[in-house]
Design an enzyme around this catalytic site. Structure first.
Site, PDB file in Angstrom:
ATOM      1  N   LYS A 102      -0.058   5.164  -4.655  1.00  0.00           N
ATOM      2  CA  LYS A 102       0.735   4.044  -5.155  1.00  0.00           C
ATOM      3  C   LYS A 102       1.561   4.484  -6.358  1.00  0.00           C
ATOM      4  CE  LYS A 102       0.290  -0.811  -6.551  1.00  0.00           C
ATOM      5  NZ  LYS A 102      -0.654  -1.918  -6.876  1.00  0.00           N
ATOM      6  N   SER A 160      -0.269  -5.814  -4.351  1.00  0.00           N
ATOM      7  CA  SER A 160       0.990  -5.114  -4.524  1.00  0.00           C
ATOM      8  C   SER A 160       0.971  -3.688  -3.979  1.00  0.00           C
ATOM      9  CB  SER A 160       1.347  -5.071  -6.010  1.00  0.00           C
ATOM     10  OG  SER A 160       0.334  -4.382  -6.749  1.00  0.00           O
ATOM     11  N   SER A 195      -5.114  -6.288  -4.981  1.00  0.00           N
ATOM     12  CA  SER A 195      -4.034  -5.473  -4.426  1.00  0.00           C
ATOM     13  C   SER A 195      -4.490  -4.254  -3.645  1.00  0.00           C
ATOM     14  CB  SER A 195      -3.082  -5.030  -5.548  1.00  0.00           C
ATOM     15  OG  SER A 195      -2.430  -6.147  -6.101  1.00  0.00           O
TER      16      SER A 195
END
Length: 526
Positions: free
Chosen positions: A111, A184, A208
């Site tokens: 990420k 996210s 997330s």
């Protein structure tokens, strides 16, 4: 996605794929990377049926085929331009001494909230386009030391919220590109689901990791907060921020956790993990782990906006009933439980807007020459995605010294007490519930332009219970709706019970084999 961003990604891919023209032994191409596991890849290395270079080239080809073409998942932010060069170095190391570590040549999707010294870190925002911090987060260092190869950094909801941002646009669900991928860490979720990398790292402040895992037929672990270092990661709410694995199998999640867990002096809260980590999370997995376990089922929706008469709710509940039946078949004692105040969990979690500005400003102050140094300046730039900017506005001007923060803490602690008391009263090992009580909804047409789009993101969300209570949670695939959309089953346990939760998830996974790859990203021909 802007034309400039698209061109940047394509240039990086062109640069990487140019190296693929170099001769690679033909026999590695017979290895099927789709749904491959760490153990299978390492066995293929040992047998001579696969090279690191051949493996990485296959994943790069899949990124090229499916991220900006085909279903256009838009899950990748930056491709590692040295991926094939690093793969060749790992092949040379293997030839001279065998595997360099438990993640030898395992392509990782990371990420883009986490710093990497050799690739940009953008946090999903155009404001940090091309930004190089020149340092690695602790989690990156540990994976590299274990032999991993960071093949790409993944698109994310801008500054760690939702699934869209000014940097790279909309991330799409691998099982239906018209639907949201949750967030996210949606880029990691869609990318790992579509076999654009082997394993992934997500960040979980309020869900997330587990949200994208649930809607992508993946395993997602939110660990006990002090277990994994957050050094080198842009924070949001430090009392709930953590990172963890997003993988296609429980075993791979356990292997990754073995590498990333443990004390880091750069994140002192991890000192609480000392003495709490087993010798190996992976070695302890047992297909009989659920035999004799006591599991409490939470049926009451934690999202009060979900329509319990809707078809989506009905389909998810059908998968949950089937999962509960499987748990019983595997020897668990399973029964319904009621937790006082469970209906208020999401609202209480959402009340914490007091930590973000202070901790973000402190983090930015540590960076080498960042383009923006405060959360206020980021918001005032006028370049943040409007939907995200509307949410960030509520974070400014607040501190943990405000009276409202005390009210939040008191409400949070009451929930924690009620949850732990319920576990004690019923002698529970874990709770189970649906990660979402509803399948992911369609992406609103105006999510990139409207500060309040008609987007039902996170409908049926039950993810807040874990961060609010500081308890670890594991999401595993629980099958699919009639429309082919994944459903996630979530286990919640006491602090530092990751080994137990992984065991429960492994037993359930081995009995059901629900995981299947998305039809939109099939094996490449030739």
């Amino acid at each position: 996605m802007s034309a400039r961003t698209s061109i940047a990604i394509r240039l990086a891919l062109s640069f990487v794929l140019a190296f693929a023209a170099a001769p690679v032994p033909l026999h590695p191409q017979a290895f099927e990377v789709e749904e491959a596991t760490v153990a299978e890849v390492h066995a293929a290395f040992r047998s001579g049926d696969l090279t690191c270079e051949g493996l990485v080239a296959r994943y790069l080809a899949r990124i090229d085929a499916y991220d900006q073409q085909g279903p256009r998942l838009n899950s990748i932010a930056v491709v590692n331009p040295r991926a094939l060069e690093e793969a060749r170095s790992l092949d040379a190391a293997f030839a001279s001494g065998g595997l360099t570590g438990p993640l030898h040549c395992i392509p990782v999707l990371l990420k883009d909230q986490v710093e990497t010294s050799d690739m940009p870190t953008t946090y999903g925002s155009a404001l940090f386009a091309g930004y190089m911090s020149e340092r690695d987060g602790t989690i990156v260092t540990r994976m590299k030391d274990a032999g991993a190869l960071i093949i790409a950094k993944t698109n994310m909801g801008e500054f760690a919220s939702r699934y869209v941002g000014s940097g790279f646009g909309i991330i799409r669900n691998a099982y239906d590109p018209q639907r949201n991928p949750s967030g996210s860490s949606g880029g990691t979720g869609s990318g790992v689901a579509a076999n654009l990398g082997m394993i992934g790292i997500g960040e979980d402040t309020g869900g997330s990791i587990r949200g994208p895992a649930a809607v992508a037929s993946l395993v997602g672990l939110r660990p006990t907060l002090p277990l994994v270092s957050r050094f080198g990661m842009m924070p949001a709410n430090p009392t709930t921020d953590t990172m963890g694995p997003m993988t296609r199998t429980v075993m791979d999640a356990a292997i990754l956790l073995d590498v990333i867990a443990g004390f880091d002096p750069n994140d002192p809260v991890t000192a609480y993990s000392v003495g709490q980590i087993p010798e190996s999370y992976a070695d302890g997995l047992d297909a009989d782990a659920l035999a004799g376990a006591r599991i409490g089922v939470i049926r009451e929706p934690m999202d009060r906006s979900v329509d319990t008469s809707s078809e989506g709710f009905r389909q998810v509940r059908a998968r949950m009933e089937a999962a509960i039946g499987t748990l019983r078949d595997l020897g668990a004692e399973v029964f319904d439980v009621a937790i006082p105040g469970i209906e208020g969990v999401a609202a209480i979690f959402g009340a914490n807007s007091y930590e973000t500005e202070e901790v973000t400003d402190a983090y930015l102050a540590e960076l080498r020459d960042p383009p923006y140094r405060t959360l206020a300046s980021i918001l005032l730039s006028g370049r943040v995605n409007p939907w995200r900017a509307a949410g960030m506005a509520d974070l400014l001007g607040k501190t943990t010294r405000d009276p409202g923060y005390l009210e939040y803490l008191l409400a949070r602690d009451q929930v924690r007490e009620d949850v732990i008391a319920t576990m004690a009263e019923h002698d529970l090992d874990a709770f189970v519930y649906a990660t979402f009580d509803h399948p992911p909804d369609l992406i609103a047409e105006d999510v990139e332009t409207n500060p309040a789009p008609a987007d039902r993101y996170a409908l049926g969300d039950n993810r807040s219970l874990s961060p609010l209570t500081a308890l670890p949670a594991l999401t595993v695939p629980a099958g699919f709706t009639d429309d082919g959309l994944p459903v996630g089953l979530e286990f919640l346990g006491r602090p530092f019970t990751e080994a137990m939760l992984l065991g429960f998830g492994y037993a359930y996974e081995q009995a059901t084999n629900h995981r299947r790859s998305p039809p939109a990203a099939p094996p490449l021909g030739g």
